[in-house]
Design an enzyme around this catalytic site. Structure first.
Site, PDB file in Angstrom:
ATOM      1  N   HIS A  60       0.814  -1.224   0.000  1.00 17.13           N
ATOM      2  CA  HIS A  60       0.000   0.000   0.000  1.00 17.13           C
ATOM      3  C   HIS A  60       0.853   1.282   0.000  1.00 17.13           C
ATOM      4  O   HIS A  60       0.724   2.101  -0.917  1.00 17.13           O
ATOM      5  CB  HIS A  60      -0.987  -0.045   1.171  1.00 17.13           C
ATOM      6  CG  HIS A  60      -1.652   1.258   1.454  1.00 17.13           C
ATOM      7  ND1 HIS A  60      -2.495   1.870   0.549  1.00 17.13           N
ATOM      8  CD2 HIS A  60      -1.587   2.086   2.520  1.00 17.13           C
ATOM      9  CE1 HIS A  60      -2.926   3.018   1.063  1.00 17.13           C
ATOM     10  NE2 HIS A  60      -2.390   3.176   2.261  1.00 17.13           N
ATOM     11  N   HIS A  84       3.866   6.639   5.453  1.00 14.48           N
ATOM     12  CA  HIS A  84       2.702   7.392   5.928  1.00 14.48           C
ATOM     13  C   HIS A  84       1.843   6.657   6.958  1.00 14.48           C
ATOM     14  O   HIS A  84       1.119   7.295   7.706  1.00 14.48           O
ATOM     15  CB  HIS A  84       1.849   7.896   4.756  1.00 14.48           C
ATOM     16  CG  HIS A  84       0.915   6.866   4.174  1.00 14.48           C
ATOM     17  ND1 HIS A  84       1.268   6.064   3.116  1.00 14.48           N
ATOM     18  CD2 HIS A  84      -0.350   6.523   4.508  1.00 14.48           C
ATOM     19  CE1 HIS A  84       0.250   5.276   2.819  1.00 14.48           C
ATOM     20  NE2 HIS A  84      -0.750   5.520   3.652  1.00 14.48           N
ATOM     21  N   GLU A  88       0.682   5.532  12.671  1.00 19.62           N
ATOM     22  CA  GLU A  88      -0.656   5.095  13.057  1.00 19.62           C
ATOM     23  C   GLU A  88      -0.707   3.600  13.360  1.00 19.62           C
ATOM     24  O   GLU A  88      -1.360   3.183  14.305  1.00 19.62           O
ATOM     25  CB  GLU A  88      -1.662   5.412  11.928  1.00 19.62           C
ATOM     26  CG  GLU A  88      -2.236   6.808  11.954  1.00 19.62           C
ATOM     27  CD  GLU A  88      -2.955   7.155  13.248  1.00 19.62           C
ATOM     28  OE1 GLU A  88      -2.284   7.697  14.147  1.00 19.62           O
ATOM     29  OE2 GLU A  88      -4.160   6.896  13.372  1.00 19.62           O
ATOM     30  N   ASP A  89      -0.045   2.808  12.549  1.00 16.41           N
ATOM     31  CA  ASP A  89      -0.267   1.363  12.595  1.00 16.41           C
ATOM     32  C   ASP A  89       0.853   0.544  13.233  1.00 16.41           C
ATOM     33  O   ASP A  89       0.701  -0.655  13.432  1.00 16.41           O
ATOM     34  CB  ASP A  89      -0.495   0.821  11.173  1.00 16.41           C
ATOM     35  CG  ASP A  89      -1.774   1.388  10.557  1.00 16.41           C
ATOM     36  OD1 ASP A  89      -2.561   1.973  11.315  1.00 16.41           O
ATOM     37  OD2 ASP A  89      -1.965   1.223   9.347  1.00 16.41           O
ATOM     38  N   ASP A 151      -3.232   8.335  -1.080  1.00 21.15           N
ATOM     39  CA  ASP A 151      -3.585   7.258  -0.150  1.00 21.15           C
ATOM     40  C   ASP A 151      -5.038   6.834  -0.377  1.00 21.15           C
ATOM     41  O   ASP A 151      -5.358   5.655  -0.538  1.00 21.15           O
ATOM     42  CB  ASP A 151      -3.378   7.781   1.282  1.00 21.15           C
ATOM     43  CG  ASP A 151      -3.856   6.829   2.352  1.00 21.15           C
ATOM     44  OD1 ASP A 151      -3.441   5.655   2.318  1.00 21.15           O
ATOM     45  OD2 ASP A 151      -4.638   7.259   3.230  1.00 21.15           O
ATOM     46  N   ASP A 271     -25.088  12.873 -26.542  1.00 23.79           N
ATOM     47  CA  ASP A 271     -25.159  13.362 -27.907  1.00 23.79           C
ATOM     48  C   ASP A 271     -24.216  14.549 -28.109  1.00 23.79           C
ATOM     49  O   ASP A 271     -24.580  15.584 -28.643  1.00 23.79           O
ATOM     50  CB  ASP A 271     -26.601  13.773 -28.247  1.00 23.79           C
ATOM     51  CG  ASP A 271     -26.714  14.177 -29.713  1.00 23.79           C
ATOM     52  OD1 ASP A 271     -25.943  13.631 -30.526  1.00 23.79           O
ATOM     53  OD2 ASP A 271     -27.547  15.048 -30.023  1.00 23.79           O
TER      54      ASP A 271
END
Ligand code: MN
Length: 716
Positions: A60, A84, A88-89, A151, A271
């Protein structure tokens, strides 16, 4: 996106080296070295985490970085993209990133993490614009928003692997929040892709039907498209204009939106044939326009010159619509390659990689210049005011956006504090606020609010606004309400005091309030040039009228005074009467001191001690002197001055201060005579006490300090 730990499929990590190869096309070798290091760091930090799709998590951040590389973003942004999600993770800290990759990269990662923590959970469509502004204001550095958009784009591209319910929420948020931000920043290709992906997840059936219809129509149109394309290319070639000509497809969601908003049928929307012509310079744009108007007749009123007057987001092109060979209109866009890049990548096109030593401030300055030049170009166009509004709010924010406990977003001016917020929610909340929780934590009411804060005001039914708040509130609304409240407070306080003073004055005449009826009041009110009964009482409380005079007037208007004597009572003071009762500075009375009250014009009642030298000296008007006494439980602390003569030794001030604190008193002020090398020195303290007993206890405790030679209370 958070990683899912329970997925156990292991797939090979993506081919990072190939990507680095690709990036080296525009980056320097030392930049590639840093990116490799960031990649390895991120991969080991995310070790054991997997995407919902089963891929190792590192896929990711790598994909996000490669989206940014397509826009030729700088190394700091690419490094931050690779990292990034680590704060957080994983348990990597911002400081670690700063040490390894530099402060600017750490700030970018931190910025993205902060945006990640905020979820748009409001159902109100009207809140979406505020939420977009909040995100943009929080981003500060445009690159933070660009990383966030990349992201989100990658998460949208891989949304199939996510649980359907969450899929809906993410798609809705993308459509309402992130796609419009991309549009505003001029990131056209991301904007379109985000819209189409959101559309396909939110309305899979409609999306499928529409996609099929467009495919069919494209087949039917192929002949027309190639015929028009051929004739345009031939005409330009004949006149020596170098150009790339392309047929243009509307993105699905824009077809859908047009059908809905303009109530058109699919055939009507489709159209129209679209073409884009990219030429080498601005002159060629106008030459091309002329040639095309010679080829097919232009439809009057459809020509737009966005080269002379660019759109708010920097977009430049010539637009014209022609009568096509089969009766269908043909929409043409003509632009240079530079304009095309801005049309597709907007603000990102400006953040092109230049060199590794370009500092952040230079880049920000350049963005600023870019926006500034847009502003100048824009100044003649009609929507420049709106554009200025956006510019101000989006990139040079002077507003903060915060959440209420229910998730509603409020905008406040920069510098606003919790009290401002309370008044913005409701006047009653402001008037009764006692404390605030910011992001679940108890904070002082004066705390300045920051973007994204979740603010919860705690109120109490008995609470009142504090005059001190006027020192730190930032909004006119809060200021006005506090002032208003204090003003009305003072009025009711002075009315209360006035009626007590009047009662006492009546008692001095051996009368009771009951001896004065409504009829007497009515006549007094009539004789008082429109002052109401409460205003008269307030005047008494404020010392503008003398209670004895009013009492006399009232009684004179009524029945003859009763004969029997009644004892006169003293006025009781509690200390909390506010402006209507003041404590004289000359003698500084505290509860326990024998006191008298002096009515002074305009100042209400001033309380002095019996032995106040100032009072003794002044000529006393007996009608202005009142007998007063302390309430049994005064409701405030009183300032009192004490003077100490102490042996001039190191640390004595600390000893004295500690003793005062131990006696449960606050020190309001300290003054120490300059050290002249003598044996003794003088200290003056202003301390807060409840009453004389409290002061006596403090003095007794201070006397126990060996260095303290003498101690006395200061009066005046
Ligand atoms: Mn992410």
């Amino acid at each position: 996106m958070t990683a899912s730990a329970q997925t156990t499929v292991t797939a090979a990590p993506p081919a990072a080296p190939a990507l680095f190869e690709e990036w080296s096309g525009y980056l320097k070798p030392e930049d590639i070295t840093q990116l490799r290091a960031a990649y390895q760091f991120s991969e080991s930090a995310h070790q054991g985490q997997y995407r919902k799709s089963g891929e190792p998590y590192i896929a990711h951040p790598l994909a996000v970085a490669s989206i940014l590389a397509q826009w030729h973003m700088d190394t700091q942004a690419l490094t931050a993209a690779l990292l990034h999600d680590v704060v957080e993770d994983t348990n990597v800290t911002k400081n670690q990133i700063a040490e390894l990759f530099g402060r600017p990269v750490a700030d970018l990662v931190d910025g993205v993490s902060k945006l990640d923590r905020i979820e748009f959970d409001s159902q109100e469509k009207a809140q979406a614009e505020n939420f977009r502004k909040m995100l943009l204001a929080m981003a500060r550095d445009v690159r933070v928003m660009l990383i966030k958009l990349a992201d989100r784009l990658h998460n949208m591209r891989t949304l199939d692997a996510v649980h359907p319910q969450k899929r809906q929420r993410i798609a809705r948020e993308t459509l309402d929040i992130y796609a419009p931000i991309a549009n505003r920043l001029g990131l056209n290709s991301i904007y379109q892709e985000m819209e189409d992906l959101s559309f396909s997840h939110l309305y899979p059936d409609r999306h499928r039907v529409l996609a099929k219809a467009v495919r069919t129509a494209r087949g039917n149109r192929r002949e027309v498209v190639s015929k028009v394309l051929d004739s345009i290319e031939r005409r330009l070639r004949e006149h020596g204009v170098e150009a790339q000509v392309q047929g243009r497809e509307k993105h699905l969601h824009s077809v859908y939106r047009k059908m809905r908003e303009k109530h058109l049928s699919f055939a009507q929307v489709l159209d129209v044939f679209g073409f884009r012509i990219v030429v080498k310079d601005t002159t060629a744009c106008y030459v091309t326009l002329g040639l095309l108007h010679g080829l097919y007749k232009p439809i009057p009123g459809k020509f737009k010159d966005y080269i002379a007057i660019p759109k708010a987001n920097g977009y430049q092109s010539l637009h014209t619509t022609l009568f096509g060979p089969f009766g269908s209109p043909i929409e043409i866009q003509i632009r240079t390659a530079d304009m095309h890049r801005i049309a597709e990548a907007g603000v990102a096109s400006h953040w092109l990689y230049k060199s590794s030593n370009t500092s952040l401030s230079e880049l920000q300055q350049k963005t600023h210049q870019w926006l500034q030049s847009l502003l100048e170009m824009q100044s003649e166009s009609g929507d420049s005011v709106e554009f200025l509004e956006h510019l101000k709010v989006d990139l040079f924010p002077d507003e903060v956006y915060v959440f209420t406990p229910k998730g509603k977003i409020m905008s406040l001016p920069r510098g606003a504090c919790a009290v401002d917020f309370a008044y913005a929610v409701h006047t009653d909340i402001g008037n009764r606020c006692v404390a605030v929780k910011i992001n679940q934590e108890l904070m002082p009411l004066r705390t300045e609010l920051r973007n994204g804060d979740r603010v919860e005001i705690i109120t109490a039914s008995h609470a009142k606004p504090n005059p001190l708040w006027l020192n730190f509130v930032a909004t006119a609304k809060a200021r006005a309400h506090i002032r208003h409240f204090l003003k009305t407070m003072h009025f009711s306080e002075s009315v209360q005091l006035g009626s007590r003073l009047l009662q006492q004055a009546l008692a001095n005449f051996k009368a009771m309030p009951a001896d004065v009826g409504d009829a007497q009041w009515d006549r007094l009110v009539r004789d008082s040039s429109g002052r109401s009964r409460d205003e008269i009482l307030s005047d008494i409380g404020l010392g503008k009228r003398l209670a004895v005079v009013v009492a006399h007037q009232l009684l004179a208007l009524g029945e003859p005074l009763p004969a029997e004597a009644r004892p006169a009572g003293a006025v009781v003071v509690r200390g909390s009467e506010g402006l209507a009762v003041q404590f004289a500075r000359c003698c500084g009375p505290i509860p326990g001191d024998p006191i008298i009250g002096i009515i002074s014009k305009g100042q209400g009642m001033v309380v002095h001690t019996h032995d106040c030298p100032v009072i003794a000296k002044s000529h006393r008007d007996p009608e202005r002197v009142l007998d007063v006494q302390w309430d049994a439980n005064p409701s405030k602390l009183f300032d009192v001055g004490i003077r100490l003569v102490v042996a001039n030794q190191r640390g004595v001030l600390a000893k004295v201060a500690a003793e005062i604190a131990a006696a449960e008193s606050n020190i309001q002020n300290v003054a120490v005579d300059p050290d002249d090398g003598g044996t003794y020195t003088v200290m003056r303290f202003t301390v807060q006490v409840m009453n004389r007993m409290h002061l006596a206890r403090i003095v007794r405790d201070l006397r126990k300090i060996p260095e303290v030679v003498r101690i006395n209370r200061i009066k005046g």
